[in-house]
Design an enzyme around this catalytic site. Structure first.
Site, PDB file in Angstrom:
ATOM      1  N   HIS A 135      34.640  33.467  41.518  1.00 44.09           N
ATOM      2  CA  HIS A 135      33.674  34.565  41.401  1.00 44.09           C
ATOM      3  C   HIS A 135      32.247  34.000  41.311  1.00 44.09           C
ATOM      4  O   HIS A 135      31.323  34.497  41.945  1.00 44.09           O
ATOM      5  CB  HIS A 135      33.956  35.405  40.146  1.00 44.09           C
ATOM      6  CG  HIS A 135      35.290  36.114  40.158  1.00 44.09           C
ATOM      7  ND1 HIS A 135      36.148  36.110  39.084  1.00 44.09           N
ATOM      8  CD2 HIS A 135      35.907  36.844  41.118  1.00 44.09           C
ATOM      9  CE1 HIS A 135      37.226  36.834  39.382  1.00 44.09           C
ATOM     10  NE2 HIS A 135      37.115  37.279  40.608  1.00 44.09           N
ATOM     11  N   LYS A 159      46.291  50.038  34.707  1.00 49.94           N
ATOM     12  CA  LYS A 159      46.745  48.666  34.472  1.00 49.94           C
ATOM     13  C   LYS A 159      46.220  48.179  33.126  1.00 49.94           C
ATOM     14  O   LYS A 159      45.031  48.342  32.839  1.00 49.94           O
ATOM     15  CB  LYS A 159      46.179  47.774  35.594  1.00 49.94           C
ATOM     16  CG  LYS A 159      47.128  46.670  36.017  1.00 49.94           C
ATOM     17  CD  LYS A 159      46.707  46.037  37.331  1.00 49.94           C
ATOM     18  CE  LYS A 159      45.565  45.048  37.176  1.00 49.94           C
ATOM     19  NZ  LYS A 159      45.124  44.480  38.455  1.00 49.94           N
ATOM     20  N   ARG A 194      39.661  35.887  50.823  1.00 54.55           N
ATOM     21  CA  ARG A 194      40.412  34.640  50.686  1.00 54.55           C
ATOM     22  C   ARG A 194      41.416  34.475  51.820  1.00 54.55           C
ATOM     23  O   ARG A 194      41.553  33.414  52.402  1.00 54.55           O
ATOM     24  CB  ARG A 194      41.144  34.612  49.337  1.00 54.55           C
ATOM     25  CG  ARG A 194      40.245  34.318  48.168  1.00 54.55           C
ATOM     26  CD  ARG A 194      40.926  34.588  46.861  1.00 54.55           C
ATOM     27  NE  ARG A 194      41.161  36.014  46.708  1.00 54.55           N
ATOM     28  CZ  ARG A 194      41.575  36.583  45.582  1.00 54.55           C
ATOM     29  NH1 ARG A 194      41.816  35.844  44.534  1.00 54.55           N
ATOM     30  NH2 ARG A 194      41.755  37.877  45.508  1.00 54.55           N
ATOM     31  N   SER A 215      42.233  35.405  39.408  1.00 56.16           N
ATOM     32  CA  SER A 215      42.337  35.730  37.977  1.00 56.16           C
ATOM     33  C   SER A 215      43.797  35.791  37.548  1.00 56.16           C
ATOM     34  O   SER A 215      44.138  35.377  36.438  1.00 56.16           O
ATOM     35  CB  SER A 215      41.669  37.075  37.696  1.00 56.16           C
ATOM     36  OG  SER A 215      40.307  37.007  37.978  1.00 56.16           O
TER      37      SER A 215
HETATM   38  P1  ADP Z   1      39.938  42.918  42.487  1.00 57.12           P
HETATM   39  O1  ADP Z   1      41.164  43.166  41.668  1.00 57.12           O
HETATM   40  O2  ADP Z   1      39.109  44.145  42.710  1.00 57.12           O
HETATM   41  O3  ADP Z   1      40.148  42.123  43.750  1.00 57.12           O
HETATM   42  P2  ADP Z   1      38.940  40.508  41.314  1.00 57.12           P
HETATM   43  O4  ADP Z   1      38.293  40.365  39.992  1.00 57.12           O
HETATM   44  O5  ADP Z   1      40.253  39.846  41.517  1.00 57.12           O
HETATM   45  O6  ADP Z   1      39.023  42.061  41.530  1.00 57.12           O
HETATM   46  O7  ADP Z   1      37.981  40.014  42.467  1.00 57.12           O
HETATM   47  C1  ADP Z   1      36.679  40.501  42.617  1.00 57.12           C
HETATM   48  C2  ADP Z   1      36.069  39.951  43.891  1.00 57.12           C
HETATM   49  O8  ADP Z   1      35.975  38.544  43.797  1.00 57.12           O
HETATM   50  C3  ADP Z   1      36.879  40.232  45.171  1.00 57.12           C
HETATM   51  O9  ADP Z   1      36.005  40.529  46.228  1.00 57.12           O
HETATM   52  C4  ADP Z   1      37.565  38.938  45.444  1.00 57.12           C
HETATM   53  O10 ADP Z   1      37.793  38.749  46.833  1.00 57.12           O
HETATM   54  C5  ADP Z   1      36.561  37.938  44.938  1.00 57.12           C
HETATM   55  N1  ADP Z   1      37.241  36.709  44.550  1.00 57.12           N
HETATM   56  C6  ADP Z   1      38.357  36.594  43.823  1.00 57.12           C
HETATM   57  N2  ADP Z   1      38.734  35.300  43.701  1.00 57.12           N
HETATM   58  C7  ADP Z   1      37.825  34.582  44.391  1.00 57.12           C
HETATM   59  C8  ADP Z   1      37.679  33.180  44.685  1.00 57.12           C
HETATM   60  N3  ADP Z   1      38.561  32.297  44.273  1.00 57.12           N
HETATM   61  N4  ADP Z   1      36.612  32.795  45.412  1.00 57.12           N
HETATM   62  C9  ADP Z   1      35.724  33.730  45.855  1.00 57.12           C
HETATM   63  N5  ADP Z   1      35.835  35.053  45.647  1.00 57.12           N
HETATM   64  C10 ADP Z   1      36.859  35.478  44.922  1.00 57.12           C
END
Ligand code: ADP
Length: 163
Positions: free
Chosen positions: A19, A43, A92, A130
Site C-alpha cells: 500500500h 466482514k 497485482r 493484508s
Molecule cells: P480491498 O479489499 O478493497 O482490495 P485492500 O486493503 O486489500 O482493500 O487494498 C487496497 C488497495 O491496495 C487495492 O487497490 C489493492 O490493489 C492495493 N494493494 C493491495 N496490496 C498491494 C500491494 N502488495 N502492492 C500494491 N498495491 C496493493
C-alpha cells in the site's frame, strides 16, 4: 488549476508496504491522496478501524499530501465529499483486473466525473496482501518485512498486551 485529489480506498487491515509503495508512486501523479478505509459491515475486521486510521495517520504525519479517513458510504459518494476526481487502485494479478474492471465501470456509471487510475504493483510487492499478513500475525511470525516499521511496532505492542 484544481488540485488533483485521489481517493485510495481499501480495507488496509493492516496497511502493508505494498500500500505504501502505491501511495508513494501515486504522489507523483496526484497533488493529494486520501486513504479511505471502508467500513465493511459484512466482514469482521482484524484490526479496529480507528486503530487502522491512527496508524496510517502516524505513518504519513510528515507528508501533508496524504490523509486518512474512514467511510461507510459508496466510494463515489466519499469522492464527492472530499472533492476527488480520481480513485487510485493497484493491480497485482489478472484476477485483480477482472474484479477492478467491474467496480471501476460501476463507479463511472454512478459518477461520470470519476476516473479510476490503476497502477501495476511493483514486482517486489506483488505477493504481499493484508490477508497473508494477517495469517502471519496469527502464527506469531515476523511481519517486519511486510508492513511499515511503525505499524509493525504497534502490532507487536498489541500482541504483547493481548498475551
Ligand atoms: P480491498 O479489499 O478493497 O482490495 P485492500 O486493503 O486489500 O482493500 O487494498 C487496497 C488497495 O491496495 C487495492 O487497490 C489493492 O490493489 C492495493 N494493494 C493491495 N496490496 C498491494 C500491494 N502488495 N502492492 C500494491 N498495491 C496493493
Amino acid at each position: 488549476m484544481n488540485k488533483k485529489i485521489a481517493v485510495f480506498p481499501g480495507s488496509f487491515d493492516p496497511f502493508t508496504v505494498g500500500h505504501q509503495s502505491l501511495i508513494e508512486r501515486g504522489l507523483k501523479i496526484f497533488d493529494e491522496i486520501v486513504v479511505a478505509i471502508g467500513v465493511n459491515s459484512e466482514k469482521k475486521s482484524f484490526f479496529d478501524i480507528e486503530t487502522r486510521k491512527k496508524w496510517i495517520d502516524e505513518l504519513f504525519s510528515e507528508e501533508p499530501r496524504v490523509k486518512a479517513d474512514v467511510f461507510s458510504s459508496l466510494t463515489v459518494d466519499f469522492c464527492k465529499k472530499v472533492g476527488a476526481d480520481f480513485i487510485l487502485r493497484g493491480l497485482r494479478t489478472s484476477a485483480d483486473f477482472e474484479f477492478e474492471r467491474q467496480i471501476g465501470q460501476m463507479n463511472k456509471n454512478l459518477y461520470e466525473n470519476i476516473e479510476t487510475v490503476f497502477l501495476l504493483t511493483s514486482t517486489e510487492y506483488t505477493y504481499i496482501s493484508s490477508s497473508i499478513v494477517r495469517e502471519i500475525i496469527k502464527y506469531k511470525a515476523d511481519i517486519s518485512k511486510f508492513v511499515p516499521e511503525i505499524i509493525a511496532k504497534h502490532i507487536e505492542e498489541l500482541r504483547i498486551s493481548n498475551q
